[in-house]
Each structure stands twice: as structure tokens, then as C-alpha cells.
Design a protein around this motif. Sequence first.
Motif, PDB file in Angstrom:
ATOM      1  N   ASN A 188      32.565  46.700  42.074  1.00  0.00           N
ATOM      2  CA  ASN A 188      33.705  46.325  42.907  1.00  0.00           C
ATOM      3  C   ASN A 188      33.711  44.832  43.219  1.00  0.00           C
ATOM      4  OD1 ASN A 188      34.579  48.988  42.984  1.00  0.00           O
ATOM      5  ND2 ASN A 188      33.367  49.460  44.833  1.00  0.00           N
ATOM      6  N   ILE A 189      32.530  44.268  43.428  1.00  0.00           N
ATOM      7  CA  ILE A 189      32.471  42.848  43.765  1.00  0.00           C
ATOM      8  C   ILE A 189      32.938  41.991  42.598  1.00  0.00           C
ATOM      9  CG2 ILE A 189      30.034  42.719  43.102  1.00  0.00           C
ATOM     10  CD1 ILE A 189      31.798  40.667  45.855  1.00  0.00           C
ATOM     11  N   ASP A 190      32.582  42.383  41.368  1.00  0.00           N
ATOM     12  CA  ASP A 190      33.023  41.612  40.209  1.00  0.00           C
ATOM     13  C   ASP A 190      34.533  41.713  40.027  1.00  0.00           C
ATOM     14  OD1 ASP A 190      30.598  40.549  39.497  1.00  0.00           O
ATOM     15  OD2 ASP A 190      30.061  42.192  38.159  1.00  0.00           O
ATOM     16  N   MET A 193      36.143  39.585  42.755  1.00  0.00           N
ATOM     17  CA  MET A 193      36.014  38.155  42.499  1.00  0.00           C
ATOM     18  C   MET A 193      36.921  37.716  41.360  1.00  0.00           C
ATOM     19  SD  MET A 193      31.960  37.364  43.053  1.00  0.00           S
ATOM     20  CE  MET A 193      32.254  35.628  42.782  1.00  0.00           C
ATOM     21  N   LYS A 194      37.052  38.561  40.354  1.00  0.00           N
ATOM     22  CA  LYS A 194      37.935  38.217  39.241  1.00  0.00           C
ATOM     23  C   LYS A 194      39.389  38.204  39.679  1.00  0.00           C
ATOM     24  CE  LYS A 194      38.934  39.472  34.458  1.00  0.00           C
ATOM     25  NZ  LYS A 194      38.616  40.423  33.348  1.00  0.00           N
ATOM     26  N   ARG A 195      39.753  39.164  40.527  1.00  0.00           N
ATOM     27  CA  ARG A 195      41.134  39.228  40.995  1.00  0.00           C
ATOM     28  C   ARG A 195      41.461  38.074  41.938  1.00  0.00           C
ATOM     29  NH1 ARG A 195      40.849  43.803  43.060  1.00  0.00           N
ATOM     30  NH2 ARG A 195      40.895  43.347  45.301  1.00  0.00           N
ATOM     31  N   TYR A 200      30.748  32.475  41.472  1.00  0.00           N
ATOM     32  CA  TYR A 200      29.351  32.577  41.889  1.00  0.00           C
ATOM     33  C   TYR A 200      28.751  31.172  41.945  1.00  0.00           C
ATOM     34  CZ  TYR A 200      29.186  37.657  41.187  1.00  0.00           C
ATOM     35  OH  TYR A 200      29.395  39.009  41.274  1.00  0.00           O
ATOM     36  N   CYS A 201      27.938  30.936  42.955  1.00  0.00           N
ATOM     37  CA  CYS A 201      27.173  29.693  42.973  1.00  0.00           C
ATOM     38  C   CYS A 201      26.199  29.719  41.800  1.00  0.00           C
ATOM     39  CB  CYS A 201      26.410  29.543  44.287  1.00  0.00           C
ATOM     40  SG  CYS A 201      25.244  28.154  44.304  1.00  0.00           S
ATOM     41  N   THR A 206      25.326  33.335  44.725  1.00  0.00           N
ATOM     42  CA  THR A 206      26.030  33.837  45.900  1.00  0.00           C
ATOM     43  C   THR A 206      27.534  33.710  45.682  1.00  0.00           C
ATOM     44  OG1 THR A 206      24.213  33.164  47.339  1.00  0.00           O
ATOM     45  CG2 THR A 206      26.350  33.549  48.380  1.00  0.00           C
ATOM     46  N   PRO A 207      28.320  34.753  45.971  1.00  0.00           N
ATOM     47  CA  PRO A 207      29.778  34.643  45.819  1.00  0.00           C
ATOM     48  C   PRO A 207      30.351  33.562  46.735  1.00  0.00           C
ATOM     49  CG  PRO A 207      29.108  36.938  45.995  1.00  0.00           C
ATOM     50  CD  PRO A 207      27.901  36.117  46.331  1.00  0.00           C
ATOM     51  N   VAL A 208      31.239  32.756  46.191  1.00  0.00           N
ATOM     52  CA  VAL A 208      31.827  31.640  46.925  1.00  0.00           C
ATOM     53  C   VAL A 208      33.341  31.723  46.815  1.00  0.00           C
ATOM     54  CG1 VAL A 208      32.011  29.129  47.119  1.00  0.00           C
ATOM     55  CG2 VAL A 208      29.824  30.166  46.501  1.00  0.00           C
TER      56      VAL A 208
END
Length: 271
Positions: A188-190, A193-195, A200-201, A206-208
Motif C-alpha cells: 500500500n505504501i508503494d 507513494m506512486k500515486r 524515498y530518501c 524514509t518516505p518523503v
Amino acid sequence: MDWHLAFQLQQASSSSASTIGNNTPLNSSTFTTLQLPPAQENFECGVCAEVHNVNVRISLADCGHMFCKECLTTYTRTKIGDGRYPIFCPECVVERPRAIKSQLAENEIQQLDIPAESLTRLQELQLVLHCITLQCPRCKEVMNVDRVQFTEQSVLVCPLPRCGHKWCKSCLKTLASSQHQHKCKNSNIDRLMKRKGWKYCPGCRTPVQKETGCNHMTVSFFSLPDIYSHFCYKCGVLMVDTTFGGDVGTAVTEHYMECQLFEKRWRCSIQ
């Protein structure tokens, strides 16, 4: 008669030249060798441009530049206080391109009058250069892990014996202690983030999320809040992984000569 007198004068002159004082013949033991004091060796400091004695000279092995101990000590303490590491040669910073600047070696820094608190700070900067600072999701403890191992591994384990928490580096999902592999490409996180267009740092994964401003992103470390990782939000490239002094500005400038610093969302309507 005049010729005879001239001959006598010539003989008298030659005989007097072969004796000194009380008719003592000249020989090699008559003269005493004078011992001159050794010449003082001096040098010109590359920082203050003053001439000093070689007793206070510190020469850098990589580039050969010479500085007085006082100037190089002040320069090094300033760089450590500003969180700059590696510490580059003061002359190389001005004279040479960034890629070939020489650095102060460990033995050269030890010759300087650096206080204990600055040396402790220097060790922290050296640690940041080779490590990644992480925070365990369970125990919330901050730790330093090897940068190379962090890049190669997809599953992280808290090194504290009382914790031992295991989680996925990408999605931060908690894993069982017996689980060594984890696939989260469709997590779900990927997808989120794509949407959303998040990144990612590249240092700590870490998601940014960028809220506003340019694509030059700066991430601080937990244990060293004034040490930063600089990466591009547009392409995800890590530009600088710590504060290298003036190299931060140079690296950012070089990167955005080929990449896009600001998003082009508006078009001028003035004709």
C-alpha cells in the motif's frame, strides 16, 4: 746601481711574505676555521601569508601545501564547529577543482591543538560519513548502521539485544523473527507513494513528501541535527550525503545544470 737596489728590495719583500709576527713560517695550522651558525629555515604560511620558522610548520602529505600550526588549528576547529567533514586543504579549496582537493589526514589533525570536545565532534562527523542513522520503529532508539550493509539489505534488525525488532526497509512493515525475505513491491505504501508522487530518501529510504518549494531536499539525521543529506526530489539522486562545506553548493549547482530545480507549472501569458 739602481738595478742592484731593486733586486734587494724584491728579495726583502718575498722573505717578509713568508713569515708573520716574529718570523714564524706560515703553515696550515696557523689558520683557525670559523664555525658559522646554521642558517634559519623559514617558510610562508598558506593562510596568513607570513614567514614562520619551520618549527611551527605543518605540511600536508597529499598536496604539499604548508601552514603554520596556529592558522591550521583555527581553520580545522572552525570546520569541525560548522559540521564540515572531510576537512579539505585551505589552499586546495581555492586552487583546485572539487574532485581533486586533498584532505587533512588523521595524523595531521593530531598535530594540531584541537580541544577534546572538538575531537569528539570530529568522530561523530566521521561516523556519519560511513554510517546511516536509523530509529527503530519499536524501541525508538537511534542507532548507526554501516552504509554499505544498509544499501545491500532489504530487511533491517534492531541490534539492541533487548529489542531485536525486524522490519522491511522499504515499507517499514514488522516481520517475524524467522522471516528473512520480504516482497513489498505491491504494498500500500508503494502504491500510495506512486500515486502521490512521493519519493524515498536515497540515504535512509524514509518516505518523503514535498509540500512546496524547489526539488532540492534536505534531510537531517537524528543524532546530528546539523548534518544533512541532500537529494533531488525530481530524480531521486543523492547529491551530498553530509555537509562537505562549500561542496554542498557545488554539488547542487552541478546536479541542476542537467536536472530541474523548479517545477514548470506556470506559463507566462504576457505577449
